[in-house]
Design a protein around this motif. Structure first.
Motif, short mmCIF file in Angstrom:
data_model
loop_
_atom_site.label_atom_id
_atom_site.label_comp_id
_atom_site.label_asym_id
_atom_site.label_seq_id
_atom_site.Cartn_x
_atom_site.Cartn_y
_atom_site.Cartn_z
N GLN A 6 0.82 -1.20 0.00
CA GLN A 6 0.00 0.00 0.00
C GLN A 6 0.86 1.27 0.00
O GLN A 6 0.65 2.17 -0.78
CB GLN A 6 -0.92 0.02 1.23
CG GLN A 6 -1.89 -1.14 1.28
CD GLN A 6 -3.16 -0.85 0.53
OE1 GLN A 6 -3.85 0.09 0.84
NE2 GLN A 6 -3.46 -1.64 -0.47
N MET A 9 2.76 1.67 -3.19
CA MET A 9 1.95 2.16 -4.29
C MET A 9 1.85 3.68 -4.25
O MET A 9 2.01 4.35 -5.28
CB MET A 9 0.55 1.55 -4.19
CG MET A 9 -0.22 1.56 -5.49
SD MET A 9 -1.95 1.12 -5.28
CE MET A 9 -1.87 -0.20 -4.09
N LEU A 82 1.20 -3.09 -8.98
CA LEU A 82 0.53 -2.83 -7.71
C LEU A 82 -0.86 -2.26 -7.92
O LEU A 82 -1.82 -2.61 -7.23
CB LEU A 82 1.36 -1.84 -6.87
CG LEU A 82 2.64 -2.41 -6.25
CD1 LEU A 82 3.48 -1.30 -5.64
CD2 LEU A 82 2.30 -3.45 -5.19
N LEU A 83 -0.98 -1.35 -8.90
CA LEU A 83 -2.28 -0.73 -9.17
C LEU A 83 -3.30 -1.77 -9.61
O LEU A 83 -4.49 -1.63 -9.34
CB LEU A 83 -2.14 0.35 -10.25
CG LEU A 83 -1.42 1.63 -9.84
CD1 LEU A 83 -1.27 2.55 -11.04
CD2 LEU A 83 -2.14 2.35 -8.72
N GLU A 85 -3.53 -4.78 -8.60
CA GLU A 85 -3.95 -5.67 -7.53
C GLU A 85 -5.33 -5.27 -7.01
O GLU A 85 -5.69 -4.10 -7.04
CB GLU A 85 -2.94 -5.62 -6.38
CG GLU A 85 -1.76 -6.53 -6.61
CD GLU A 85 -0.78 -6.48 -5.44
OE1 GLU A 85 -1.11 -5.90 -4.40
OE2 GLU A 85 0.32 -7.04 -5.59
N PRO A 86 -6.08 -6.25 -6.51
CA PRO A 86 -7.41 -5.93 -6.00
C PRO A 86 -7.34 -4.93 -4.84
O PRO A 86 -6.42 -4.97 -4.03
CB PRO A 86 -7.95 -7.28 -5.53
CG PRO A 86 -6.77 -8.18 -5.43
CD PRO A 86 -5.78 -7.68 -6.42
N VAL A 87 -8.30 -4.04 -4.80
CA VAL A 87 -8.37 -3.05 -3.73
C VAL A 87 -8.61 -3.75 -2.41
O VAL A 87 -9.53 -4.55 -2.29
CB VAL A 87 -9.53 -2.06 -3.98
CG1 VAL A 87 -9.65 -1.09 -2.82
CG2 VAL A 87 -9.33 -1.32 -5.30
N GLN A 88 -7.76 -3.49 -1.43
CA GLN A 88 -8.05 -4.06 -0.12
C GLN A 88 -8.69 -3.00 0.76
O GLN A 88 -8.10 -1.97 1.05
CB GLN A 88 -6.81 -4.66 0.52
CG GLN A 88 -5.50 -3.94 0.25
CD GLN A 88 -4.36 -4.54 1.06
OE1 GLN A 88 -4.46 -4.73 2.27
NE2 GLN A 88 -3.26 -4.83 0.39
N PRO A 91 -10.88 -2.37 7.31
CA PRO A 91 -12.07 -2.55 8.14
C PRO A 91 -12.55 -1.21 8.68
O PRO A 91 -11.74 -0.39 9.09
CB PRO A 91 -11.58 -3.46 9.27
CG PRO A 91 -10.09 -3.41 9.22
CD PRO A 91 -9.73 -3.10 7.82
N SER B 38 -15.44 -2.61 13.37
CA SER B 38 -14.97 -3.98 13.30
C SER B 38 -13.94 -4.22 14.39
O SER B 38 -13.19 -3.33 14.77
CB SER B 38 -14.35 -4.27 11.95
OG SER B 38 -13.06 -3.74 11.90
N GLY B 95 -8.14 2.82 -0.90
CA GLY B 95 -7.39 2.17 -1.96
C GLY B 95 -7.99 2.40 -3.34
O GLY B 95 -7.27 2.48 -4.33
N LEU B 98 -7.01 5.94 -4.42
CA LEU B 98 -5.57 5.97 -4.72
C LEU B 98 -5.31 5.44 -6.12
O LEU B 98 -4.55 6.02 -6.90
CB LEU B 98 -4.80 5.13 -3.69
CG LEU B 98 -3.29 5.21 -3.80
CD1 LEU B 98 -2.79 6.60 -3.48
CD2 LEU B 98 -2.61 4.19 -2.88
N ARG B 99 -5.98 4.34 -6.46
CA ARG B 99 -5.80 3.77 -7.80
C ARG B 99 -6.33 4.70 -8.88
O ARG B 99 -5.73 4.85 -9.95
CB ARG B 99 -6.48 2.41 -7.88
CG ARG B 99 -5.64 1.32 -7.23
CD ARG B 99 -6.45 0.06 -7.01
NE ARG B 99 -5.63 -0.99 -6.43
CZ ARG B 99 -5.34 -1.11 -5.15
NH1 ARG B 99 -5.80 -0.22 -4.29
NH2 ARG B 99 -4.60 -2.10 -4.70
N LEU B 106 -2.92 3.27 -14.64
CA LEU B 106 -3.75 2.06 -14.50
C LEU B 106 -4.51 1.75 -15.77
O LEU B 106 -4.71 0.59 -16.12
CB LEU B 106 -4.72 2.25 -13.33
CG LEU B 106 -5.68 1.10 -13.04
CD1 LEU B 106 -4.93 -0.19 -12.78
CD2 LEU B 106 -6.58 1.44 -11.87
#
Lengths: 178, 178
Positions: A6, A9, A82-83, A85-88, A91, B38, B95, B98-99, B106
């Motif tokens: 993160q 990125m 990195l971009l 990659e799935p957004v995490q 929480p 959470s 995230g 940011l992307r 991207l």
DNA sequence: CACTGCATGTAATTTGTTACATGATTCA
DNA sequence: TGAATCATGTAACAAATTACATGCAGTG
């Protein structure tokens, strides 16, 4: 102390727009990405060192950009990786809503005060974003439409917060005078 | 391994509404507070132990609630204390935005896909909140108005996300066909 | 020459997640 | 009687914040 993707990125991304020193990087992340991103001070330098060690960024020793960190070819590839990659999603942890949920214990007036505060914050955020949006509109850059996307997200969110606050204050008032 | 006030607040608050086992507590935090809060699994038990040691909660050994943790008088005071503390906002870390900010790198189609995904998520969140809101409306509880406040916040936010996504997809389309 | 801002870093601490380990109970 | 769920915990790891420490350069 390994760094996460993160932070990488954000750092690589910022450098993809412009070469910078670590110091300027920190500033850019705070002021430009600040509406939706943050990096703590102590993250940036270790991350930069790591990226340099892996050859993703290089410190320019000479030329106009002397002293600044520049993205290498490999770094640009790494950023694209990195971009993609799935957004995490982090929480959720909304301290305001947590307090309101237990509003019976907290008390109505304290709730009202919290909501008023949230409304003021959102209002200020909205004004600031309006200002930034106009500013960005004036410059010409290939990144502009994407930057406006992120600003628009902030504005929508701020307006929603204001509408919610007004509605909620009215609802609390109705509780007192049924 | 000391625990923070934030987790304490959530645990004490949940127990203030109903005595529960640690297991049920975890479930309640996930399902009831889940929209805005959470706690990771490994937080709850240590926090409960700590609270028990300090006398803020007690494990009922007998009666209908045998085995459940109950808030003590001191615990209720402690909860009020924690709720009154200023809200600490967590630094933003979005995230998705940011992307999108680095959307030039991207790629437009990937951006569109991310936004469509976000729209779907918001839509699902909204539907779920509508359902929960109707459910809560049916029961009668002193906490009800406060619970509805938090649900309303989620709905406003979800609707804002949907509106933003639609607008943004349209804006990206305009980029392709000027 | 004191002060402010630029620039770089490290260490301690806090916080939180994940994975593992264990046993009781319920239900098909 | 095997599988799922309830129930309680611990240990290892990962991530991030805060505070500390240092030096240089410009400027009033």
């Amino acid at each position: 102390v390994a760094r996460t993707g993160q932070t990488e990125m954000a750092v690589l991304g910022a450098l993809s727009i412009q070469p910078m020193t670590g110091y300027a990087l920190r500033d850019a992340i705070r002021t430009v990405l600040g509406h939706f991103w943050s990096e703590s001070f102590g993250q940036i330098y270790p991350t930069l060192s790591g990226l340099a060690r892996q050859g993703f960024v290089a410190k320019a020793a000479t030329g106009a950009h002397a002293g600044t960190f520049t993205l290498t070819k490999a770094g640009r590839r790494r950023l694209a990786e990195l971009l993609a990659e799935p957004v995490q999603t982090t929480p959720p942890r909304n301290g305001l809503l947590l307090r309101l949920f237990f509003g019976r214990t907290l008390g109505r007036e304290a709730c009202r005060e919290l909501i008023r505060q949230a409304r003021d914050d959102a209002q200020a955020r909205l004004a600031e974003l309006d200002r930034v949006s106009a500013e960005v509109d004036d410059e010409t850059s290939a990144d502009k439409p994407f930057i406006q996307l992120t600003i628009s997200a902030g504005r929508h969110s701020a307006r929603a917060a204001i509408a919610w606050a007004d509605e909620s204050l009215a609802a609390l008032d109705r509780l007192d005078t049924p």
